[in-house]
Write an enzyme that holds these catalytic residues in place. Sequence first.
Site, PDB file in Angstrom:
ATOM      1  N   ILE A 183       0.847  -1.185   0.000  1.00 57.86           N
ATOM      2  CA  ILE A 183       0.000   0.000   0.000  1.00 57.86           C
ATOM      3  C   ILE A 183       0.886   1.239   0.000  1.00 57.86           C
ATOM      4  CG2 ILE A 183      -1.775   1.271   1.258  1.00 57.86           C
ATOM      5  CD1 ILE A 183      -2.571  -1.412   2.575  1.00 57.86           C
ATOM      6  N   SER A 184       0.670   2.167  -0.922  1.00 62.87           N
ATOM      7  CA  SER A 184       1.383   3.439  -1.014  1.00 62.87           C
ATOM      8  C   SER A 184       2.893   3.224  -1.123  1.00 62.87           C
ATOM      9  CB  SER A 184       1.023   4.334   0.167  1.00 62.87           C
ATOM     10  OG  SER A 184       1.496   5.640  -0.038  1.00 62.87           O
ATOM     11  N   SER A 185       3.669   3.540  -0.086  1.00 64.44           N
ATOM     12  CA  SER A 185       5.095   3.263  -0.145  1.00 64.44           C
ATOM     13  C   SER A 185       5.339   1.776  -0.394  1.00 64.44           C
ATOM     14  CB  SER A 185       5.769   3.689   1.167  1.00 64.44           C
ATOM     15  OG  SER A 185       7.148   3.430   1.146  1.00 64.44           O
ATOM     16  N   PHE A 207      -1.321  -1.113  -4.423  1.00 66.78           N
ATOM     17  CA  PHE A 207      -2.423  -0.224  -4.083  1.00 66.78           C
ATOM     18  C   PHE A 207      -1.899   1.203  -3.932  1.00 66.78           C
ATOM     19  CE2 PHE A 207      -3.850  -4.382  -2.791  1.00 66.78           C
ATOM     20  CZ  PHE A 207      -5.219  -4.386  -3.010  1.00 66.78           C
ATOM     21  N   HIS A 324      -6.458   8.612  -1.745  1.00 68.43           N
ATOM     22  CA  HIS A 324      -5.260   7.800  -1.583  1.00 68.43           C
ATOM     23  C   HIS A 324      -5.504   6.576  -0.708  1.00 68.43           C
ATOM     24  CE1 HIS A 324      -0.988   7.075  -1.898  1.00 68.43           C
ATOM     25  NE2 HIS A 324      -0.853   7.052  -0.580  1.00 68.43           N
TER      26      HIS A 324
END
Length: 457
Positions: A183-185, A207, A324
């Site tokens: 997720i994200s990073s 994601f 986000h």
Amino acid sequence: MSATGSSNTVRRPSRSGLAVLFGALVPLLASLLLGAPGASARAEPTTSGAAARTAAPAAAPAVAPAAALTEVTGFGTNPSNLQMYLYVPDSVTANPAVVVAVHYCTGSGPAMYSGTEYASLADRYGFIVVYPSVTRASKCFDVSSPQALRRGGGSDPVGIKSMVDWVTRTYSADTSRIFATGISSGAMMTNVLLGDYPDVFAAGAAFSGVPFGCFATTDGSEWNSACSGGTVIHTPQEWGNLVRTAYPGYTGPRPRMQVWHGTEDDVLRYPNFGEEIKQWTNVLGVSQTPAATDSPQSGWTRTRYGATGDRAPVEAISLQGVGHNLYAYGMAARVLTFFGLDSSGPGPQPQPGACKVTVTTNAWSTGLTGSVTITNTGTARIEGWKLAFTLPSGQTITNGWGATYAPASGAVTATNATYNATIAPNASVGIGYQANHGGNSGPPTAFTLNGTACAVS
């Protein structure tokens, strides 16, 4: 924990370790990326392993205790001092698959464990979950440095690869079923892992991420404003070249990719979604025109590239009006479907659209050689193949080339060699075998490629 570690121990984390996500203020950089997943993703699994996850720490065993989040130390080369957390279900299968679940900025391995369903799904399907955890102040993974963006270059990818190797050794994991998601990073790291180690990972699910190499910097900064703002635009070939440069000379199969993004993402802007699609369709050699488009849920648009099934080379899910923090309960199950892990056994091979086999035999008194040409007549690249056929009665294979053959008689499966695992559309590979016969020296009359019946000539 030292950078490389000299011991090989595991220990249960204290419950205070779960407070990492809610600790003191983190640097501005980390706060820009992502907080915890939405509350809808935080439901504690209700399977038999759930109660064990809240038990008091136990003495360190030789391997991780079943159904308990466990920290492993001394797992191998670890240049950036990552922590490794492991979840092994009570019902772990023989030669299990491995899912590497990579956290967001401000997160941790324990937070990813408690905030997603991968552990409860592992209880159901018998795979192992690895939760890497950053120790640097930002709690963000390194997806920017030159070291991180090349195979074996150093930094976080090397440490995560060591975690995978440790699990493979310790649990005899199936090396053809290693997967990454984040997720994200962690989504950006998923892209990086698949680029750096295409020979390790079979597929990934990202994601709210960005393409491999998009966040690259040379000044030591972890943040790339142009990329986060969605203004780094390349051609598919240019994006693909960034991935290929990470492991120069590699010609083997490439991992499949699933990407998720919200149209209102104000942290890693929505154009990054399209750039990821351009990159991975190019890397996998499939068309940028979707082979299938549908809406599996209200507000979702799912496109599949290179094939129409659940394990297409590239799958992309766009969430209309979502920001986000898009990860929600239920999405991990869709990831497992894409990975092919939503059953108790190994996932099936990717399905070719169509195939043709040409076969001839050259016989003498008690022996023969068989020559087989496999042609991919579909539109999608085949990454890894198994050719099944039945030898005529009385024939027994004594040796072969271009594939491994098992068993030697009856219903035989020929499995690709490393060098010919990929068959591009309209391309062919040749294999062959030598066999003894008892009078019938004819060729097989029917073939299936990864379960799909082939035309025979």
